[in-house]
Structure formats: structure tokens, C-alpha cells
Design an enzyme around this catalytic site. Sequence first.
Site, PDB file in Angstrom:
ATOM      1  N   HIS A 253       0.838  -1.166  -0.095  1.00 35.72           N
ATOM      2  CA  HIS A 253       0.130   0.013  -0.010  1.00 35.72           C
ATOM      3  C   HIS A 253       0.753   1.172  -0.009  1.00 35.72           C
ATOM      4  CE1 HIS A 253      -3.002   3.157   1.254  1.00 35.72           C
ATOM      5  NE2 HIS A 253      -3.715   2.262   1.028  1.00 35.72           N
ATOM      6  N   CYS A 291      -3.719   2.590  -4.505  1.00 35.05           N
ATOM      7  CA  CYS A 291      -4.637   3.036  -3.652  1.00 35.05           C
ATOM      8  C   CYS A 291      -4.552   4.610  -4.160  1.00 35.05           C
ATOM      9  CB  CYS A 291      -4.126   3.418  -2.249  1.00 35.05           C
ATOM     10  SG  CYS A 291      -5.406   4.303  -1.063  1.00 35.05           S
ATOM     11  N   HIS A 318      -7.681   0.431  -4.596  1.00 36.01           N
ATOM     12  CA  HIS A 318      -8.586   1.283  -3.444  1.00 36.01           C
ATOM     13  C   HIS A 318      -9.020   2.345  -4.399  1.00 36.01           C
ATOM     14  CE1 HIS A 318      -6.637  -0.429   0.345  1.00 36.01           C
ATOM     15  NE2 HIS A 318      -7.082  -1.470  -0.093  1.00 36.01           N
ATOM     16  N   ASP A 361     -13.149   3.136  -0.346  1.00 35.83           N
ATOM     17  CA  ASP A 361     -12.483   3.276   0.874  1.00 35.83           C
ATOM     18  C   ASP A 361     -12.726   4.781   1.288  1.00 35.83           C
ATOM     19  OD1 ASP A 361     -10.359   3.060   2.404  1.00 35.83           O
ATOM     20  OD2 ASP A 361      -8.735   3.414   1.152  1.00 35.83           O
ATOM     21  N   HIS A 362     -12.976   5.070   2.827  1.00 35.07           N
ATOM     22  CA  HIS A 362     -12.932   6.302   3.365  1.00 35.07           C
ATOM     23  C   HIS A 362     -14.158   6.963   2.935  1.00 35.07           C
ATOM     24  CE1 HIS A 362      -8.439   6.271   4.578  1.00 35.07           C
ATOM     25  NE2 HIS A 362      -9.085   5.141   5.045  1.00 35.07           N
ATOM     26  N   TYR A 385     -14.537   4.208   7.713  1.00 36.52           N
ATOM     27  CA  TYR A 385     -15.062   3.002   7.372  1.00 36.52           C
ATOM     28  C   TYR A 385     -16.467   3.094   7.882  1.00 36.52           C
ATOM     29  CZ  TYR A 385     -10.625   1.602   5.932  1.00 36.52           C
ATOM     30  OH  TYR A 385      -9.208   1.800   5.455  1.00 36.52           O
TER      31      TYR A 385
END
Length: 419
Positions: A253, A291, A318, A361-362, A385
Site C-alpha cells: 500500500h 490506492c 482502492h 475506501d474512506h 469506514y
Amino acid sequence: MERTWRWFGKKDKITLAMLREIGVEGIVTALHDVPLGQVWTREKIRELREYIESYGMRWSVVESLPVVETIKYGGPDRDEQIEVYKESLRNLSAEGIHTICYNFMPVLDWARTDLAHLNPNGSTNLYFNYGEFAYFDIYILKRQGAREEWARFEMKNEQGEKIDRNVLAEADALAKTMTPEQEHKLVENIIIKTQGFVSGNFSENDEAPIQKFRDFLELYKGIDKNQLRQNMKYFLEAIMPTCEECDMNMCVHPDDPPIEILGLPRIVRTEDDIRWFLNAVPNPHNGLTFCAGSLSAGAYNNVVEMAREFAPRTHFVHLRSCHIFPNGDFTEASHLGGRADIIELARIFEQQNPTLPMRVDHGMTFTDEPGGIMDESTHGHNAGYTLLGRMFALGQVQGILATVDRELGIPYKQPGFFD
């Protein structure tokens, strides 16, 4: 791409039954109850895999099988811990799980200063303020050399122009107004609420998190970027034979945020960094978690061009996006906005591999999130999350994928519905 969702195990208040209803195909999770540095047994892996499969989904990606700090800084027991890691890889492979998302970030897994920054529409998002982070570094952590480093700190915009900003002066100004309650909140945001559920280095039960944080930083004394790179190469070369034997894809990542902070080296920030570790260990099992959110937080990163270059070595995606403000601070953006251009990323990765696992994500936190955005004691989700925010994002991304698949002539089917 395969639509996946990061799920934090049976204690997660977001249940697998909920995820099946919203079109999730694969689960991204880990054995969160296994202490750092211990082998993941085949029995525990099988039990969780079968539980996931009982809801009609599969365990697609491990996020994360943590790389313990001793491997990162090259401690005396790193070879022993690498053997533990390899045994866990074998056990995961034996249970049919072949993709591992991990990181090589020292101490901090990811960093934000505000976990509930107000958006214009009334929702909230994660946010990074450089002045507040510098205050944490200088006045709370009291790291040796921090003031001098922030005095030299410069930022540039997307055009490569220097941003006229004095982050050190902002930190000094905050020191005149910061209350104990605000300091406590900043420590929670940077250390506890963003690290405890991810890295395992910290927990909400820690009585002295600041000193514990200092102790971790001390482990990296004398470790520069080149040494951390060599430690990563050592780790990857050691596990690649096991990855080949077991068909395991390792996908690192990117650093989040993609900047050097706290005097720590960061080695997965830019396209040059990614080229380095892919070329240093050219085995195809050594790959990238692309990501888009982490990469788009760096104004110097052209996220779309990076996706085009690194798609062949990307094993996991991501999809999220960041917005960078004129002063350099950044926040999580809408999945249809920000710098990442998720629509174009979907085209790139669908053309490369339409079965590639992807997760949103997020997501935003909405007012009607269970417990409400102001009631952190009851909302039941880890920072970033949320249920509703990620469900909203997944709906956006599903629409993107359906449109892109039609453009590319790829059959699209919504899981759980009739053709």
C-alpha cells in the site's frame, strides 16, 4: 473489477448480511484477534473463510497481514519474524486466499488530524492539516529536531510552484490557543483512532500512547530512505520463493499521506518509489495496491498516468480520491470528484483485468449514520469506514463500472439480481 469491502470481522457492526444486500462480492479482512508477530493458523483462517462463504461471498484479499516493525527497521529477530510471515502465507494459500495487501510505513499506518471535518453538504470527511500535524510533532510529541525540520518544510502545488505557507508559524500560533481537550483530540486522531484497528501497534487501552509512540520512533534512529528500501528488498526477496510456491500476490500500500513525516523515511510515495521496489524485486508476485486516495494526496502525483504504468503489476485497487486545498491541506473527496479521476482509473483497470479486486475506501460520514456524526461513542465504525458513506460510494462506483463495462464490451452483472 470484483467489488470488495473492508470488513473488520465478526465484531464489526456492519454485518455480512448487509454487505451481500448491497452487491459486495468479496471480503477484505484479516485475523484481527491474532497478536502481531504470531502465525496465522490454518484452522483460524478456515473458520473465518467458511463464515464469509456462508453468506455467499468469498475472502478475496487479506488486509492486512502486518509486517512487524522489526522487519521494517531490520531488528535482530527479523529473520525469525520473516519465517513466521512465510508460514502464515502458506496457511492462507492452503485455504485458497492468494492476495495480501500490506504496508512498509514505519510506525504510522496512515495519518489524519481531523476525523470529522465538515463538508459543505453537512457530511464529514477525514482531513489532514499540516499546521496541526506540525503542532503535534513539536509540542505534543516533542520530537528532537522537529522544529528545525518544519522550519525547512516546503510544499508545492500541482504546477510545481511553491505554496506560500509557513507551517511552523501556524504550529506556534496554535500553541497559544490549544486547550487540553483539543490536544487530547489530536492525539486520538493521529495515534489511537487511526492506528489501533489497523496496525496493532496501539490500542485505546494504552495508558501512555505518546511515550509508546516515541519508543517506536527511536527504533528507526539512523534508518534513512536507502536503508528502509534495502530492508523492504530483503523482506521481499526472502518471501518470494514462498509466494511462487503458493501463488501469493503481495501488494504494498502506498504511504498515506505520501509525504515524509516525523523524521521517518517513506519509500512508496511517488512513481519513482514504485518503480524502484518493482524493479528491485522483479518477481510478478511483488506488486502494488493502487490506492488512488493515498497517491492523489500528493500534488506531484499524476494518478492516471501512474495507473497506466503500474496496472500490470497491480493486484488490488482502492478507489477513493482526495481534494487538495490551495494551501496544501487535503481532505477525502467524493468518489466522483477530487484529483484521482476514478472514472478513468476504472477504464484502465477494467481493461487490464476485469476480475481485479477493488474496494471503495474512506467514505463520508452522514448525519443519519448509526449513532450520528457527533456521537463517536456509539456510531460503531472505525475512522473512515462508515456504512452509509461507503455504501453511497459503492453505488457511485458500481455505476461507473457498469458504464465502463458497456464501453469496453464486458458483460456486467449486479450480484444478487436477475439478469
